[in-house]
Scaffold this active site. Structure first.
Site, mmCIF file in Angstrom:
data_model
loop_
_atom_site.group_PDB
_atom_site.id
_atom_site.type_symbol
_atom_site.label_atom_id
_atom_site.label_comp_id
_atom_site.label_asym_id
_atom_site.label_seq_id
_atom_site.Cartn_x
_atom_site.Cartn_y
_atom_site.Cartn_z
ATOM 1 N N ASP A 15 11.930 6.390 -4.784
ATOM 2 C CA ASP A 15 12.131 7.293 -3.656
ATOM 3 C C ASP A 15 13.373 8.171 -3.783
ATOM 4 O O ASP A 15 13.313 9.378 -3.580
ATOM 5 C CB ASP A 15 12.208 6.484 -2.363
ATOM 6 C CG ASP A 15 12.545 7.356 -1.170
ATOM 7 O OD1 ASP A 15 11.730 8.231 -0.849
ATOM 8 O OD2 ASP A 15 13.632 7.181 -0.591
ATOM 9 N N ASP B 109 17.584 4.756 -5.336
ATOM 10 C CA ASP B 109 17.269 3.342 -5.550
ATOM 11 C C ASP B 109 15.972 3.247 -6.361
ATOM 12 O O ASP B 109 15.522 4.226 -6.935
ATOM 13 C CB ASP B 109 17.114 2.642 -4.194
ATOM 14 C CG ASP B 109 16.190 3.412 -3.258
ATOM 15 O OD1 ASP B 109 15.220 4.026 -3.759
ATOM 16 O OD2 ASP B 109 16.433 3.427 -2.034
ATOM 17 N N TYR C 2 12.513 4.628 6.725
ATOM 18 C CA TYR C 2 11.551 5.711 6.962
ATOM 19 C C TYR C 2 10.686 5.367 8.165
ATOM 20 O O TYR C 2 9.474 5.172 8.046
ATOM 21 C CB TYR C 2 10.683 5.946 5.718
ATOM 22 C CG TYR C 2 11.399 6.696 4.618
ATOM 23 C CD1 TYR C 2 11.593 8.074 4.703
ATOM 24 C CD2 TYR C 2 11.890 6.025 3.498
ATOM 25 C CE1 TYR C 2 12.260 8.765 3.698
ATOM 26 C CE2 TYR C 2 12.548 6.708 2.490
ATOM 27 C CZ TYR C 2 12.736 8.079 2.597
ATOM 28 O OH TYR C 2 13.395 8.775 1.616
#
Length: 618
Positions: A162, A165, A322
């Site tokens: 993403d 990370d 998210y």
């Protein structure tokens, strides 16, 4: 006796045979004088002189054919003259100096586009292709999903990490792939001109191949799907190794990476359905793969409608990083994309249901109205459906809601203009779509894409602009808004700094990214061993080319510090919006959009007449 002189004079003929020679001579002299007393025509001359002597024609024997010598000489002469002229002209062309007009150098948007796409190469998980072209990356996540026995998936290798990370969040990843596909559908000619069409299609396919692994894509009905791979929650002082607690190169990860599944995740399923549907249009020339994507999209969308719920419910990792605010916008967004991918009117009927639009917030304002993001797709869906009205005008029963979406899109475009006060701007001119909160650039690039795209829609529809209240604004005003915002990101800002790593001379050197910050030196740093690289004040040993960082604050300030992710961390969704905006602005403006490809599966429209009015009653 007198006879008629055929040449016009009297002719005396003596009947006596005893005429003397002198008499005859005299008569002939009279005859000659009479004959020559007037000019002779050709017939008369021929009678007097008889047939003339004809010249003999000369011929040339060429072996297989005999030709007139005159024709032969003329033919050979013509060939020699033509050859001489051709040689003379060639000599002039070769010797006269020529002025070469070199191609115009690529514009900044095209140069930045090349780099922005490379970010996705650096974020790849799984077995990398040979041409990945990121020297410090290698195979990683090769055991993702393989430890789960008896599950509906075989493995979850592939996809994209993403951000800084190594977590694979399927919700923002799906949005990123949808945005990239949308940009390819509209601007394939510009990608082709930049030499990046095959590259961006490879990037999309890398994502969609992974998505097909996250649910039973061969089934017509499902009841579960994968939401993410890996976890990052470190709240409560947890020291359990995970993708946020540890600072390691993805290639060196040795801790367990759990898989998160969900059974009621309408937002995630509908967004992934949108991604697969949009990609099916991109790959329409690969019929088998396109149909596979369409089938997967149908299955996911059906699942999203039947098992309602937000994927981030229940305090999971998703709720922290998210969190989805609603799934109604994904219903409109996913329905629109499935309609374009299939031509099935049931999806259009769903996407244009007023109740859905109402739940999605289409009829009320609010501080975040009109902001396209990984969480809220309503603004994108409205632009996408305005396209349908502009070019196909389906009429009843869709016209009323499509007109509403079109009007709302116009209002959103008005809100982007400096003359309106919907959003503040920094002194440097950066619009504050997230109202001064951190990480502003991901929202700005999406707005720049929508503004440029909508202006191109209007141009393609032969519409010079749109109204904001009583005032008319040209399409060029929208393009100018997009340019000023993207130019700010590329370096035209108070700090004279590019916010894209590797672009320009002055850009962030401490990008919040594990792989970029740890050297590839054959040393494996364990979970805590990499902390020294995280906390180092030295620039990253590897440049994460094309990564757009989170961005400056509301005062145009920026801290190039690796540990401050609110300034220096890039994201998949943010870079997808950047790529879309860059390709829309790149190259020749006259290229415009591809009007028809998105309608490939849509059948011809024959508007249904409205129902007759109720019978008149006195």
């Amino acid at each position: 006796m007198y006879g008629r002189d055929p040449w016009g004079g009297p002719l005396e003929i003596n009947a006596a045979d005893s005429a003397t020679d002198d008499d005859r001579s005299r008569n002939l002299q009279d005859f000659d004088r009479a004959a020559l007393s007037r000019p002779l025509d050709e017939t008369q001359q021929s009678w007097l002189l008889g047939p003339g002597e004809q010249k003999k024609k000369k011929y040339v024997d060429l072996g297989c054919i005999i030709v007139s010598r005159k024709i032969f000489v003329w033919t050979v002469g013509s060939i020699l003259v033509a050859g001489f002229l051709a040689g003379f002209i060639t000599l002039i062309v070769k010797t006269v100096p020529r002025h070469h007009h070199p191609h115009a150098p690529p514009d900044n948007y095209t140069l930045a586009l090349h780099k922005a796409l490379m970010f996705f190469n650096a974020q790849r998980s799984g077995k990398l292709p040979k041409h990945n072209n990121v020297s410090w990356r290698g195979n990683s996540g090769m055991n993702d999903g393989k430890s789960e026995t008896g599950s509906f998936y075989k493995d979850l290798v592939g996809g994209y990490y993403d951000a800084g990370d190594a977590i694979k969040f399927n919700f923002p990843m799906s949005f990123a792939m949808t945005m990239l596909s949308w940009s390819v559908i509209e601007y394939s000619a510009k990608y082709e001109a930049a030499g990046e069409l095959n590259h961006v299609k490879e990037i999309i396919k890398w994502g969609t191949d992974y998505f097909l692994k996250t649910f039973n894509s061969s089934a017509d009905t499902i009841d579960r799907m994968v939401a993410q791979v890996g976890i990052g929650d470190t709240s409560g002082g947890s020291t359990t190794p995970n993708d946020h607690y540890c600072w390691m190169r993805p290639e060196d990860i040795d801790y367990k990476r759990p898989v998160t599944e969900c059974g009621g995740c309408s937002d995630l399923a509908a967004e992934m359905a949108a991604a697969l549907a949009a990609a099916s249009i991109v790959f329409k020339d690969n019929k088998a793969y396109s149909q596979k994507l369409v089938h997967g999209a149908r299955t996911l969308f059906k699942f999203s409608r039947e098992q309602r719920g937000r994927y981030s419910n229940g305090g999971t990792d998703a709720a922290i990083f998210y969190n989805s605010s609603s799934y109604w916008d994904e219903f409109v967004w996913g329905g629109a994309w499935l309609y374009y991918a299939t031509g099935n009117n049931s999806y259009l009927q769903l996407a244009t249901t007023p109740g859905l639009a109402k739940h999605a917030g289409a009829f009320w304002g609010g501080p975040d109205y009109g902001i396209l993001s990984w969480d809220n797709k309503l603004a994108g869906a409205q632009v996408l459906l305005s396209r349908l009205r502009l070019f196909l005008s389906p009429g009843y029963p869709y016209e009323e809601i499509l007109r509403t979406f079109h009007n709302q899109t116009s209002i959103i475009m008005c809100s982007y203009l400096p003359i309106f006060t919907s959003f503040n701007r920094t002194k440097g001119g950066l619009i504050q779509l997230n109202h001064g909160r951190p990480q502003p650039l991901q929202y700005i690039v999406n707005a720049a894409f929508l503004a440029t795209l909508y202006s191109d829609y209007l141009e393609a529809a032969d519409t010079p602009g749109w109204y904001c209240g009583p005032n008319f604004y040209s399409t060029e005003v929208l393009r100018e808004f997009a340019k000023t915002q993207i130019d700010y990101i590329l370096g035209k800002n108070p700090r004279k700094m590019s916010y894209i790593a590797g672009f320009g001379n002055h850009y962030p050197r401490h990008v919040h990214h594990r792989g970029a910050s740890i050297p590839k030196n054959k040393i494996k740093y364990n979970c805590k061993g990499g902390w020294k690289w995280r906390d180092s004040s030295k620039p990253n040993p590897n440049t994460l080319v094309g990564a757009m960082v989170a961005g400056p604050d509301k005062h145009d300030g920026f801290h190039d510090v690796r540990t401050n992710y609110n300034y220096t961390e890039p994201t998949l969704a943010g870079n997808a919006g950047l790529v879309a905006a860059l390709v829309a602005l790149s190259g020749d403006k006259t290229t415009g959009i591809d009007k028809n490809t998105i309608f490939s599966a849509v059948p011809p429209m024959f508007p249904t007449p409205p129902p007759p009015p109720a019978p008149w009653k006195p």
